[in-house]
Design an enzyme around this catalytic site. Sequence first.
Site, short mmCIF file in Angstrom:
data_model
loop_
_atom_site.label_atom_id
_atom_site.label_comp_id
_atom_site.label_asym_id
_atom_site.label_seq_id
_atom_site.Cartn_x
_atom_site.Cartn_y
_atom_site.Cartn_z
N ASP A 1 31.98 89.16 5.10
CA ASP A 1 32.26 90.06 3.98
C ASP A 1 32.35 91.52 4.43
O ASP A 1 31.72 91.91 5.41
CB ASP A 1 31.14 89.89 2.93
CG ASP A 1 31.52 90.50 1.60
OD1 ASP A 1 32.72 90.77 1.38
OD2 ASP A 1 30.62 90.70 0.78
N GLY A 2 33.10 92.29 3.66
CA GLY A 2 33.16 93.74 3.90
C GLY A 2 34.45 94.20 4.56
O GLY A 2 34.58 95.37 4.92
N TRP B 1 35.60 98.11 4.84
CA TRP B 1 35.79 98.63 6.21
C TRP B 1 37.14 99.34 6.32
O TRP B 1 37.25 100.43 6.86
CB TRP B 1 35.72 97.47 7.19
CG TRP B 1 35.86 97.82 8.64
CD1 TRP B 1 34.86 98.10 9.53
CD2 TRP B 1 37.09 97.92 9.39
NE1 TRP B 1 35.38 98.38 10.77
CE2 TRP B 1 36.76 98.28 10.71
CE3 TRP B 1 38.44 97.76 9.07
CZ2 TRP B 1 37.71 98.45 11.71
CZ3 TRP B 1 39.39 97.94 10.07
CH2 TRP B 1 39.03 98.29 11.37
N ARG C 1 43.87 96.87 3.08
CA ARG C 1 42.83 95.84 3.15
C ARG C 1 43.10 94.82 4.27
O ARG C 1 42.19 94.35 4.94
CB ARG C 1 42.73 95.11 1.81
CG ARG C 1 42.23 95.97 0.67
CD ARG C 1 42.19 95.15 -0.62
NE ARG C 1 41.41 93.95 -0.47
CZ ARG C 1 40.07 93.91 -0.53
NH1 ARG C 1 39.40 95.00 -0.77
NH2 ARG C 1 39.44 92.77 -0.38
N HIS D 1 40.95 92.63 7.32
CA HIS D 1 40.91 91.20 7.63
C HIS D 1 41.30 90.96 9.08
O HIS D 1 40.71 90.12 9.77
CB HIS D 1 41.86 90.42 6.71
CG HIS D 1 41.48 90.51 5.25
ND1 HIS D 1 40.19 90.33 4.82
CD2 HIS D 1 42.22 90.75 4.13
CE1 HIS D 1 40.15 90.47 3.50
NE2 HIS D 1 41.36 90.72 3.06
N SER E 1 37.70 81.64 -0.20
CA SER E 1 37.00 80.90 -1.25
C SER E 1 37.99 80.40 -2.31
O SER E 1 39.13 80.88 -2.38
CB SER E 1 35.95 81.79 -1.92
OG SER E 1 36.58 82.68 -2.80
N THR E 2 37.52 79.49 -3.14
CA THR E 2 38.37 78.98 -4.23
C THR E 2 38.72 80.12 -5.20
O THR E 2 39.70 80.03 -5.92
CB THR E 2 37.64 77.85 -5.01
OG1 THR E 2 36.29 78.25 -5.24
CG2 THR E 2 37.66 76.55 -4.25
N ARG F 1 43.23 87.17 -5.75
CA ARG F 1 43.62 88.45 -5.13
C ARG F 1 45.14 88.63 -5.17
O ARG F 1 45.86 87.66 -5.38
CB ARG F 1 43.13 88.48 -3.68
CG ARG F 1 41.62 88.42 -3.64
CD ARG F 1 41.08 88.64 -2.27
NE ARG F 1 39.63 88.69 -2.36
CZ ARG F 1 38.83 89.30 -1.52
NH1 ARG F 1 39.34 89.93 -0.48
NH2 ARG F 1 37.54 89.30 -1.68
N LEU G 1 30.43 73.59 20.72
CA LEU G 1 30.18 74.27 19.44
C LEU G 1 31.13 73.69 18.40
O LEU G 1 32.31 73.51 18.67
CB LEU G 1 30.48 75.79 19.58
CG LEU G 1 30.53 76.57 18.26
CD1 LEU G 1 29.13 76.77 17.68
CD2 LEU G 1 31.20 77.94 18.45
N ARG H 1 24.06 88.10 -2.51
CA ARG H 1 24.37 86.90 -3.30
C ARG H 1 25.01 85.84 -2.41
O ARG H 1 25.47 86.11 -1.30
CB ARG H 1 25.28 87.24 -4.47
CG ARG H 1 26.51 88.01 -4.11
CD ARG H 1 27.43 88.29 -5.29
NE ARG H 1 28.54 89.06 -4.82
CZ ARG H 1 28.63 90.39 -4.89
NH1 ARG H 1 27.67 91.08 -5.47
NH2 ARG H 1 29.67 91.02 -4.41
N LEU H 2 25.06 84.61 -2.96
CA LEU H 2 25.58 83.48 -2.18
C LEU H 2 27.08 83.30 -2.35
O LEU H 2 27.72 82.62 -1.54
CB LEU H 2 24.87 82.18 -2.59
CG LEU H 2 23.39 82.09 -2.26
CD1 LEU H 2 22.83 80.74 -2.65
CD2 LEU H 2 23.15 82.32 -0.76
C1 FPP Z 1 35.71 89.09 2.39
O1 FPP Z 1 35.84 90.48 2.55
C2 FPP Z 1 36.54 88.42 3.37
C3 FPP Z 1 37.53 87.54 3.07
C4 FPP Z 1 37.88 87.16 1.70
C5 FPP Z 1 38.35 86.94 4.15
C6 FPP Z 1 37.65 86.66 5.44
C7 FPP Z 1 38.68 86.43 6.46
C8 FPP Z 1 38.67 86.85 7.74
C9 FPP Z 1 37.56 87.53 8.37
C10 FPP Z 1 39.83 86.65 8.62
C11 FPP Z 1 40.58 85.40 8.48
C12 FPP Z 1 39.85 84.20 8.92
C13 FPP Z 1 40.29 83.34 9.84
C14 FPP Z 1 39.57 82.07 10.06
C15 FPP Z 1 41.46 83.64 10.66
P1 FPP Z 1 36.41 91.34 1.35
O2 FPP Z 1 37.88 91.47 1.51
O3 FPP Z 1 35.99 90.73 0.04
O4 FPP Z 1 35.71 92.70 1.59
P2 FPP Z 1 35.25 93.75 0.47
O5 FPP Z 1 34.16 93.08 -0.34
O6 FPP Z 1 34.75 94.89 1.26
O7 FPP Z 1 36.46 94.06 -0.35
#
Ligand code: FPP
Length: 258
Positions: free
Chosen positions: A36-37, A41, A49, A53, A81-82, A87, A147, A210-211
């Site tokens: 997350d984040g 970032w 955004r 990622h 996530s589902t 988004r 792993l 949170r979870l």
């Molecule tokens: C949550 O941060 C992150 C996601 C919804 C996507 C996570 C994906 C990656 C790290 C890269 C893709 C994964 C693979 C396996 C290639 P957010 O966007 O909700 O952050 P925010 O809360 O700061 O807006």
Amino acid sequence: MPGFLTRWLRHGPPRATEDREFEPGKLPRHVAIIMDGNGRWARKRGLPRVAGHRAGVESLRDIVRACVDWGIAILTVYAFSTENWKRPQEEVEALMNLLVEYLRRELPELKKEGVQVRAIGRLEALPLPAQQELARARRETAGNNRLILNLALNYGGRAELVDACRHIAREVLAGKLRPEDIDETVLKGALYTGDLPDPDLLIRPSGEMRLSNFLLWQLAYTELWVTDVYWPDFRRENLRQALLAYQQRERRFGGLKI
Ligand code: FPP
């Protein structure tokens, strides 16, 4: 032959020497991470955004390597996530493209490192190229055992429980199971993670408490570790802090210390 020695002979000495700090036998077997984040970032840097990622993928690469080096058996990461379909379409597409790119680019390295790629979630709803790359990665790494990298994609803890209930209901209808035989073992076995032990440690970057619908059943007794660091800044050193903190925890699973 001890696992450590087999690993050494097969893959050479661990890359890092820092692992001496860990107490032998007290590392978590299964680590789960909510990545997350990424958005925050990127915003902090005035970037789109998607740049967050993209940077988050680099963290994933680093953490996978660290898990291999330190002998973590299973890493489950929440990648989509589902609820993430809500988004903007552009962001969803970018995430799916990043997944495909990651799998294509990393597959040779993952194979070399002995990583077995798995995925959990309603995978049939992912775009076809993502499904195809996942299928290839799973097929080509199925024999690896250093792993398990478990990617949670179109994953929701509640959806998983619904799917498990449907699976069990079908077994009952088929006469393979009696309702009175349904217990925690049966339910656990019907989850996407049926053959895996529950996570020992959940890491949540970006300070949220949170979870977020992640592994709701499996996290019942998992140790939680939260950091303010955003996922794109989360590296091996942060993982080390989490593992060291975990080693200080006393796990009682609802019982008393003996
Ligand atoms: C949550 O941060 C992150 C996601 C919804 C996507 C996570 C994906 C990656 C790290 C890269 C893709 C994964 C693979 C396996 C290639 P957010 O966007 O909700 O952050 P925010 O809360 O700061 O807006």
